[in-house]
Scaffold this motif. Sequence first.
Motif, PDB file in Angstrom:
ATOM      1  N   ASN A 246       0.824  -1.218   0.000  1.00 13.23           N
ATOM      2  CA  ASN A 246       0.000   0.000   0.000  1.00 13.23           C
ATOM      3  C   ASN A 246       0.855   1.264   0.000  1.00 13.23           C
ATOM      4  O   ASN A 246       0.584   2.220  -0.735  1.00 13.23           O
ATOM      5  N   ASP A 247       1.900   1.256   0.845  1.00 15.57           N
ATOM      6  CA  ASP A 247       2.757   2.441   0.924  1.00 15.57           C
ATOM      7  C   ASP A 247       3.469   2.688  -0.404  1.00 15.57           C
ATOM      8  O   ASP A 247       3.607   3.835  -0.852  1.00 15.57           O
ATOM      9  N   ASP A 248       3.939   1.597  -1.037  1.00 17.51           N
ATOM     10  CA  ASP A 248       4.615   1.754  -2.327  1.00 17.51           C
ATOM     11  C   ASP A 248       3.660   2.311  -3.380  1.00 17.51           C
ATOM     12  O   ASP A 248       4.022   3.191  -4.175  1.00 17.51           O
ATOM     13  N   LEU A 249       2.432   1.809  -3.384  1.00 18.12           N
ATOM     14  CA  LEU A 249       1.448   2.306  -4.344  1.00 18.12           C
ATOM     15  C   LEU A 249       1.130   3.776  -4.105  1.00 18.12           C
ATOM     16  O   LEU A 249       0.971   4.559  -5.054  1.00 18.12           O
ATOM     17  N   ASP A 250       1.040   4.149  -2.827  1.00 16.58           N
ATOM     18  CA  ASP A 250       0.779   5.557  -2.508  1.00 16.58           C
ATOM     19  C   ASP A 250       1.925   6.445  -2.994  1.00 16.58           C
ATOM     20  O   ASP A 250       1.700   7.552  -3.511  1.00 16.58           O
TER      21      ASP A 250
ATOM     22  N   GLU B  50       1.574   9.412  -5.706  1.00 18.32           N
ATOM     23  CA  GLU B  50       1.982  10.794  -5.440  1.00 18.32           C
ATOM     24  C   GLU B  50       2.984  11.278  -6.491  1.00 18.32           C
ATOM     25  O   GLU B  50       2.938  12.439  -6.930  1.00 18.32           O
ATOM     26  N   ALA B  51       3.896  10.384  -6.890  1.00 20.13           N
ATOM     27  CA  ALA B  51       4.877  10.767  -7.911  1.00 20.13           C
ATOM     28  C   ALA B  51       4.193  11.084  -9.237  1.00 20.13           C
ATOM     29  O   ALA B  51       4.540  12.066  -9.925  1.00 20.13           O
ATOM     30  N   LEU B  52       3.203  10.277  -9.607  1.00 20.90           N
ATOM     31  CA  LEU B  52       2.466  10.534 -10.844  1.00 20.90           C
ATOM     32  C   LEU B  52       1.680  11.837 -10.762  1.00 20.90           C
ATOM     33  O   LEU B  52       1.632  12.618 -11.727  1.00 20.90           O
TER      34      LEU B  52
ATOM     35  N   ASN C 145       3.736  14.856 -11.315  1.00 21.70           N
ATOM     36  CA  ASN C 145       4.122  15.062 -12.712  1.00 21.70           C
ATOM     37  C   ASN C 145       2.932  15.440 -13.600  1.00 21.70           C
ATOM     38  O   ASN C 145       3.120  16.020 -14.674  1.00 21.70           O
ATOM     39  N   LEU C 146       1.729  15.087 -13.173  1.00 23.81           N
ATOM     40  CA  LEU C 146       0.557  15.338 -14.005  1.00 23.81           C
ATOM     41  C   LEU C 146      -0.156  16.645 -13.677  1.00 23.81           C
ATOM     42  O   LEU C 146      -0.797  17.241 -14.544  1.00 23.81           O
ATOM     43  N   PHE C 147      -0.075  17.089 -12.413  1.00 28.54           N
ATOM     44  CA  PHE C 147      -0.843  18.258 -11.984  1.00 28.54           C
ATOM     45  C   PHE C 147       0.099  19.358 -11.510  1.00 28.54           C
ATOM     46  O   PHE C 147       1.231  19.107 -11.079  1.00 28.54           O
ATOM     47  N   ASP C 148      -0.424  20.595 -11.565  1.00 33.05           N
ATOM     48  CA  ASP C 148       0.372  21.717 -11.074  1.00 33.05           C
ATOM     49  C   ASP C 148       0.167  21.873  -9.569  1.00 33.05           C
ATOM     50  O   ASP C 148      -0.587  21.136  -8.939  1.00 33.05           O
TER      51      ASP C 148
END
Length: 203
Positions: free
Chosen positions: A49-53, A57-59, A62-65
């Motif tokens: 779960n932590d890795d997926l979170d 967050e990394a995505l 990169n996708l949102f301002d």
Amino acid sequence: MEFLAEYGIFLLKALTIVVSIILVIAGIAAVSSKPKANHDGYISVNKVNDDLDDFKEALEENLFDKDELKEMAKARAKEEKAKAKEEKIKAKAEKKANKGLAKKDEESKTEAEVARKRVFVLDFDGDIKASAADLMREEITAVLTMARKEDEVVVRLESGGGMVHSYGLASSQLQRIKDKGIPLTVCIDKVAASGGYMMACIA
């Protein structure tokens, strides 16, 4: 010559046996010295779960301002707060419901106990010394720890009378029941003379 031939055959047989024994011992030693494989099994549990979170967050970064990320963080915090509040309300409701059930059960139990009248029956078979007075004293002490005013104590009395002080003690034990406000009934089957009559008069 024949002797030498037989002796040579004997030596060859002996040598063959010795070599065979050496080979067997060498094989056993080789097997024993071979490192044993570890066959003990194990289970590895990884919390993903932590890795997926972290990936999420990394995505998002990169996708949102920054403004969008800020709004998303606020929405996420609001959602978590609402969820925690909902769980708290649910836990409180369950606790209240359990408390109500426990109280209801206790009230039902109390009502059932009050509604049921109990009768404690004691026997007094008196001799001239009123020897049964000591036992009756202990029995009455035990009854008074449990009896309610709604209950009743019945004493089955048989006595031809005897020593005044002994029957005075026995009568005083019956008086303890009266002092507690518990109904007392004395039943006489055959005879209750003298001290026995005095005991019966307590009721």
